[in-house]
Design a protein around this motif. Structure first.
Motif, PDB file in Angstrom:
ATOM      1  N   GLN A  72       0.808  -1.215   0.000  1.00  0.00           N
ATOM      2  CA  GLN A  72       0.000   0.000   0.000  1.00  0.00           C
ATOM      3  C   GLN A  72       0.844   1.268   0.000  1.00  0.00           C
ATOM      4  O   GLN A  72       0.454   2.287  -0.566  1.00  0.00           O
ATOM      5  CB  GLN A  72      -0.938   0.005   1.214  1.00  0.00           C
ATOM      6  CG  GLN A  72      -2.077  -0.986   1.095  1.00  0.00           C
ATOM      7  CD  GLN A  72      -2.969  -0.967   2.333  1.00  0.00           C
ATOM      8  OE1 GLN A  72      -2.565  -0.525   3.401  1.00  0.00           O
ATOM      9  NE2 GLN A  72      -4.186  -1.461   2.182  1.00  0.00           N
ATOM     10  N   VAL A  73       1.999   1.230   0.641  1.00  0.00           N
ATOM     11  CA  VAL A  73       2.844   2.430   0.738  1.00  0.00           C
ATOM     12  C   VAL A  73       4.107   2.328  -0.108  1.00  0.00           C
ATOM     13  O   VAL A  73       4.980   3.186  -0.032  1.00  0.00           O
ATOM     14  CB  VAL A  73       3.225   2.712   2.211  1.00  0.00           C
ATOM     15  CG1 VAL A  73       1.988   3.069   3.015  1.00  0.00           C
ATOM     16  CG2 VAL A  73       3.953   1.516   2.823  1.00  0.00           C
ATOM     17  N   GLY A  74       4.213   1.274  -0.921  1.00  0.00           N
ATOM     18  CA  GLY A  74       5.391   1.130  -1.768  1.00  0.00           C
ATOM     19  C   GLY A  74       6.666   0.840  -1.008  1.00  0.00           C
ATOM     20  O   GLY A  74       7.763   1.220  -1.435  1.00  0.00           O
ATOM     21  N   ASP A 117       9.708  12.267  -0.371  1.00  0.00           N
ATOM     22  CA  ASP A 117      10.101  13.290  -1.334  1.00  0.00           C
ATOM     23  C   ASP A 117      11.182  14.185  -0.765  1.00  0.00           C
ATOM     24  O   ASP A 117      11.668  13.971   0.346  1.00  0.00           O
ATOM     25  CB  ASP A 117       8.872  14.120  -1.779  1.00  0.00           C
ATOM     26  CG  ASP A 117       8.276  14.924  -0.641  1.00  0.00           C
ATOM     27  OD1 ASP A 117       8.967  15.136   0.373  1.00  0.00           O
ATOM     28  OD2 ASP A 117       7.112  15.341  -0.762  1.00  0.00           O
ATOM     29  N   SER A 118      11.543  15.246  -1.532  1.00  0.00           N
ATOM     30  CA  SER A 118      12.663  16.107  -1.171  1.00  0.00           C
ATOM     31  C   SER A 118      12.391  16.948   0.065  1.00  0.00           C
ATOM     32  O   SER A 118      13.286  17.540   0.639  1.00  0.00           O
ATOM     33  CB  SER A 118      13.022  17.048  -2.331  1.00  0.00           C
ATOM     34  OG  SER A 118      11.913  17.852  -2.692  1.00  0.00           O
ATOM     35  N   HIS A 119      11.115  17.043   0.457  1.00  0.00           N
ATOM     36  CA  HIS A 119      10.756  17.823   1.640  1.00  0.00           C
ATOM     37  C   HIS A 119      10.626  16.960   2.886  1.00  0.00           C
ATOM     38  O   HIS A 119      10.201  17.420   3.942  1.00  0.00           O
ATOM     39  CB  HIS A 119       9.443  18.584   1.416  1.00  0.00           C
ATOM     40  CG  HIS A 119       9.516  19.513   0.235  1.00  0.00           C
ATOM     41  ND1 HIS A 119      10.268  20.651   0.237  1.00  0.00           N
ATOM     42  CD2 HIS A 119       8.936  19.449  -0.979  1.00  0.00           C
ATOM     43  CE1 HIS A 119      10.143  21.264  -0.934  1.00  0.00           C
ATOM     44  NE2 HIS A 119       9.350  20.539  -1.690  1.00  0.00           N
ATOM     45  N   GLY A 120      10.963  15.677   2.752  1.00  0.00           N
ATOM     46  CA  GLY A 120      10.885  14.799   3.923  1.00  0.00           C
ATOM     47  C   GLY A 120       9.507  14.283   4.178  1.00  0.00           C
ATOM     48  O   GLY A 120       9.216  13.763   5.240  1.00  0.00           O
ATOM     49  N   GLU A 121       8.591  14.382   3.181  1.00  0.00           N
ATOM     50  CA  GLU A 121       7.254  13.885   3.349  1.00  0.00           C
ATOM     51  C   GLU A 121       7.060  12.709   2.407  1.00  0.00           C
ATOM     52  O   GLU A 121       7.456  12.744   1.240  1.00  0.00           O
ATOM     53  CB  GLU A 121       6.223  14.971   3.036  1.00  0.00           C
ATOM     54  CG  GLU A 121       6.372  16.189   3.929  1.00  0.00           C
ATOM     55  CD  GLU A 121       5.508  17.332   3.428  1.00  0.00           C
ATOM     56  OE1 GLU A 121       5.479  18.354   4.118  1.00  0.00           O
ATOM     57  OE2 GLU A 121       4.894  17.187   2.373  1.00  0.00           O
ATOM     58  N   GLY A 122       6.433  11.664   2.923  1.00  0.00           N
ATOM     59  CA  GLY A 122       6.247  10.490   2.086  1.00  0.00           C
ATOM     60  C   GLY A 122       5.447  10.799   0.843  1.00  0.00           C
ATOM     61  O   GLY A 122       4.486  11.538   0.873  1.00  0.00           O
ATOM     62  N   LYS A 123       5.858  10.224  -0.280  1.00  0.00           N
ATOM     63  CA  LYS A 123       5.113  10.420  -1.527  1.00  0.00           C
ATOM     64  C   LYS A 123       3.786   9.684  -1.428  1.00  0.00           C
ATOM     65  O   LYS A 123       3.678   8.636  -0.814  1.00  0.00           O
ATOM     66  CB  LYS A 123       5.912   9.868  -2.718  1.00  0.00           C
ATOM     67  CG  LYS A 123       7.221  10.596  -2.972  1.00  0.00           C
ATOM     68  CD  LYS A 123       7.946   9.962  -4.132  1.00  0.00           C
ATOM     69  CE  LYS A 123       9.269  10.650  -4.382  1.00  0.00           C
ATOM     70  NZ  LYS A 123      10.043  10.013  -5.462  1.00  0.00           N
ATOM     71  N   THR A 124       2.797  10.255  -2.087  1.00  0.00           N
ATOM     72  CA  THR A 124       1.511   9.571  -2.118  1.00  0.00           C
ATOM     73  C   THR A 124       1.629   8.374  -3.039  1.00  0.00           C
ATOM     74  O   THR A 124       2.267   8.416  -4.073  1.00  0.00           O
ATOM     75  CB  THR A 124       0.409  10.516  -2.631  1.00  0.00           C
ATOM     76  OG1 THR A 124       0.805  11.021  -3.916  1.00  0.00           O
ATOM     77  CG2 THR A 124       0.193  11.649  -1.670  1.00  0.00           C
ATOM     78  N   SER A 125       0.995   7.326  -2.631  1.00  0.00           N
ATOM     79  CA  SER A 125       1.115   6.105  -3.424  1.00  0.00           C
ATOM     80  C   SER A 125       0.045   6.073  -4.486  1.00  0.00           C
ATOM     81  O   SER A 125      -0.890   6.840  -4.490  1.00  0.00           O
ATOM     82  CB  SER A 125       0.988   4.895  -2.515  1.00  0.00           C
ATOM     83  OG  SER A 125      -0.204   4.960  -1.765  1.00  0.00           O
TER      84      SER A 125
END
Length: 376
Positions: A345-347, A368-376
């Motif tokens: 689900q979260v890759g 991502d580059s901002h330290g937030e998980g990418k949406t799957s």
């Protein structure tokens, strides 16, 4: 001859003398008469500094014939909305014998207003005395109107931006209130479910059922923990994965009630989007629960949890000394299924390595580059 007639006559004679100083083929005289820029000349040596010469362009601009202008002061162009402060500037420039460029609202003979870009300059004799004042005019009414239109449009735009900003702020506040209301209800529902499971586990006489209920209860409590983390900060869209991992592991090991389990951490903040909260809660729960089933719950040992950002990914490393014994049966299989489903689900990718009595599990989740998980 009246005083007024005498003044007009003096102005006319002064204008004639001025023209007499320039031959008919003099470029100055020709240019002054032919130019499309409105121009006048006044004589400050006469009373009230009257106009002594004007060109055809000035008559076209103001509506006054040359005969109506000669001998009169330029104030005849002033009207009800002419700025008195600007008039005072013009008067002071004449008195100080200096040049002046100023915008002034003037009026034509028929009473219609126009914006006049006035340039006023003294003309001096060889001795340095001011003998004339030269004034040119430029009608920039359309430009002024355009400026007013632009200012009005800008004001409307600013008002619209302010209104939309307020609407967005109100919508955000309403959304935040709604989210917190939903959170409150979700937490209540989770607590209700947990209470039912605890009650059923206490009442049942079947050990298998009891273990199953406690297993389900642990997962419900994992969801409750991440739910609490999501809505105890101003940012309802992200949560700190490291902070959540610490609380979940601490609660789960504390529930085992063994003093011989050594729990240690190496944590660095990593923001994870709320959409990944539940799968991540299940991943962490299953990893800790597996270590407990394999021996921590019976013989104690060490459990070390590392959470960090590693090479652009959210990294979870769990080390335990529970050993590699096979334990759990159906519960182990069910746990593995939840773990694999949550990882998809979260890759996330999960690897496991066994070195003697130590088991090392690594979980890598894209961020991502901002330290937030990418949406799957």
């Amino acid at each position: 001859m009246t005083v007024s007639d005498r003044s007009i006559k003096d102005a006319e004679e002064a204008g004639e003398r001025l023209l007499a100083e320039h031959l008919s083929d003099d470029p100055f005289a020709a240019a002054f008469k032919a130019t499309r820029m409105p121009m006048i000349i006044t004589d400050p040596r006469q009373a009230d500094n009257p106009i002594i010469f004007s060109n055809a362009a000035f008559s076209t601009l103001t509506g006054y014939a040359r005969e109506e202008l000669i001998g009169r002061n330029c104030r005849l162009l002033q009207g009800p909305q002419t700025d008195k402060a600007v008039v005072a500037q013009i008067r002071a420039a004449v008195e100080d014998e200096r040049s002046l460029a100023v915008d002034v609202l003037n009026y034509r003979k028929d009473g219609t207003p126009f914006w006049n870009a006035l340039f006023l300059s003294p003309v001096r004799s060889q001795a340095g005395d001011v003998i004339y004042f030269f004034a040119s005019q430029l009608d920039f009414t359309r430009m002024k109107e355009r400026q007013s239109e632009l200012a009005a449009a800008r004001s409307l735009a600013e008002e619209e931006v302010a209104r939309r900003t307020k609407d967005l702020r109100d919508a955000l506040e309403a959304k935040t209130l709604l989210v917190h209301e939903v959170d409150h209800r979700v937490k209540n529902n989770l607590l209700t479910i947990a209470s039912i499971l605890k009650l059923q586990a206490r009442l049942t006489r079947d050990d298998t059922v009891r273990r199953t209920l406690h297993s389900v209860l642990g997962r419900v409590e994992a969801l409750s923990t991440v739910q609490r983390k999501l809505f105890t900060t101003a940012d309802v869209e992200h949560f700190d994965g490291a902070d959540f991992a610490r609380d979940l592991a601490t609660d789960m090991i504390g529930a085992v009630r063994r003093d011989d389990i050594e729990l240690t951490f190496n944590l660095s903040p990593v923001l994870i989007p709320a959409t990944k909260a539940s799968p991540l809660a299940f991943i962490l729960h299953e990893l800790v629960a597996d270590a407990v089933r394999r021996g921590l719950g019976d013989g104690g040992g060490k459990l070390h949890l590392c959470v960090e950002r590693l090479n652009g990914q959210f990294h979870i490393e769990m080390r335990d000394t529970a050993g590699a014994r096979d334990a759990g049966g159906e519960e182990k299989d069910f746990s593995r299924m939840i773990l694999e489903t949550s990882a998809r689900q979260v890759g996330a990718t999960i690897t496991r390595e066994i070195n003697g009595s130590e088991t090392v599990v690594d979980v890598l989740l894209p961020v991502d580059s901002h330290g937030e998980g990418k949406t799957s």
